[in-house]
Design an enzyme around this catalytic site. Structure first.
Site, short mmCIF file in Angstrom:
data_model
loop_
_atom_site.label_atom_id
_atom_site.label_comp_id
_atom_site.label_asym_id
_atom_site.label_seq_id
_atom_site.Cartn_x
_atom_site.Cartn_y
_atom_site.Cartn_z
N HIS A 236 -1.99 -6.30 -3.54
CA HIS A 236 -0.44 -5.34 -4.13
C HIS A 236 -1.95 -3.84 -3.16
O HIS A 236 -3.29 -3.58 -3.23
CB HIS A 236 -0.28 -4.72 -5.15
CG HIS A 236 -1.10 -4.25 -6.26
ND1 HIS A 236 -1.86 -2.94 -6.41
CD2 HIS A 236 -1.60 -4.94 -7.45
CE1 HIS A 236 -2.50 -3.39 -7.45
NE2 HIS A 236 -2.28 -3.91 -8.40
N ASP A 237 -1.14 -3.42 -1.75
CA ASP A 237 -1.87 -2.41 -1.27
C ASP A 237 -3.71 -2.68 -0.87
O ASP A 237 -4.19 -1.64 -0.74
CB ASP A 237 -2.00 -1.23 -2.81
CG ASP A 237 -1.01 -0.80 -3.47
OD1 ASP A 237 -0.22 -0.18 -2.54
OD2 ASP A 237 -0.60 -1.31 -4.02
N GLY B 44 -6.27 -5.18 -6.17
CA GLY B 44 -5.49 -4.26 -5.47
C GLY B 44 -6.22 -3.38 -5.19
O GLY B 44 -7.80 -2.58 -4.99
#
Length: 268
Positions: free
Chosen positions: A126-127, A144
């Protein structure tokens, strides 16, 4: 649901209401395309590939069996918020690869550039912000919030800690744990990730001028020197030198002096 007339979809595939399927897409047996997915032109999904979440896939990407693209973040703080994944054009995403959407706390967006190669079982968390022409070798993983520059290679079975930045053109050897930022064109190897020089092979393959490579060698040596001074102070001193006449060196200086949530791997 909007499916272009030229798309080829196997009868066993599941295309959920709301999905957008571009021209000349090929969707194989037992694939799943979620309701907020947009596929560009010429995307190929081989059997058993999954694309879900709020996810855009660029033109001419190829997804191999058992890929899972756009599922929710593997983050305990994730509370079900609506976040997104954008994948660029012409990426080859091999068997078992996972790429997750963002989190609200990380900006809500995961991005992958163009022309990447993601080998079997690699993971983009994520991200993350992943640049163009990135290669992730088998079973490598980004935690992340990582930022990965263009032309980076991450070796097999290697892991990159959350919030780490990998500068453009860096190469990470196999079976390496990277816990700190890596300067552009850096060569990192050893189990706990040691900055071991420059990615000379990559620089030469890209046709970088010999004068620039010589300047990069001198810059790396300068970053080693300066006992008692911090790594940023050495980089600042390098940037203030009248002898710099290479954009590649300036790029390293800007990277080291930029914002980061981690410290740096420093030359030994």
């Amino acid at each position: 649901m909007a499916i272009h007339a030229s798309a080829q979809i196997h009868p066993s595939a599941v295309i959920e209401e709301g999905a957008v399927i571009g021209a000349n897409c090929q969707i194989g047996p037992f694939c799943l395309v979620g309701p907020e997915v947009t596929l560009g032109e010429g995307v190929v999904m081989k059997s058993h590939a999954i694309i879900t979440g709020w996810t855009d896939i660029g033109d001419e990407c190829e997804l191999y069996p058992f890929t899972n693209i756009g599922d929710i973040p593997q983050d305990k703080k994730f509370g079900g918020e609506r976040t997104r994944l954008i994948v660029g054009k012409r990426n080859r995403i091999r068997e078992g690869v996972t790429m997750n959407t963002g989190t609200e706390g990380g900006g809500g967006l995961t991005t992958v550039g163009d022309d990447g190669l993601f080998l079997a079982n690699s993971h983009v968390a994520h991200d993350c912000q992943v640049g163009d022409r990135v290669i992730m070798v088998n079973s490598s993983a980004l935690a992340g919030h990582c930022i990965v520059g263009d032309d980076v290679i991450i070796g097999g079975l290697s892991g990159v800690h959350q919030f780490v930045r990998l500068g453009r053109g860096a190469i990470i050897g196999a079976v390496t744990m990277v816990t700190n930022d890596v300067i552009p064109y850096g060569l990192v190897q050893a189990p706990r990730g040691r900055l071991d020089g420059l990615n000379l092979v990559g620089l030469k393959r890209r046709g970088v001028a010999k004068s620039d490579i010589t300047a990069l060698r001198a810059a790396l040596q300068a970053l080693k020197q300066g006992e008692g001074a911090s790594f940023q102070d050495r980089a600042r001193r390098l940037g203030e030198s009248d002898d710099i006449d290479s954009d590649y060196v300036r790029e390293i200086v800007a990277f080291v002096l930029g914002d980061s949530d981690r410290s740096y791997l420093t030359p030994e």
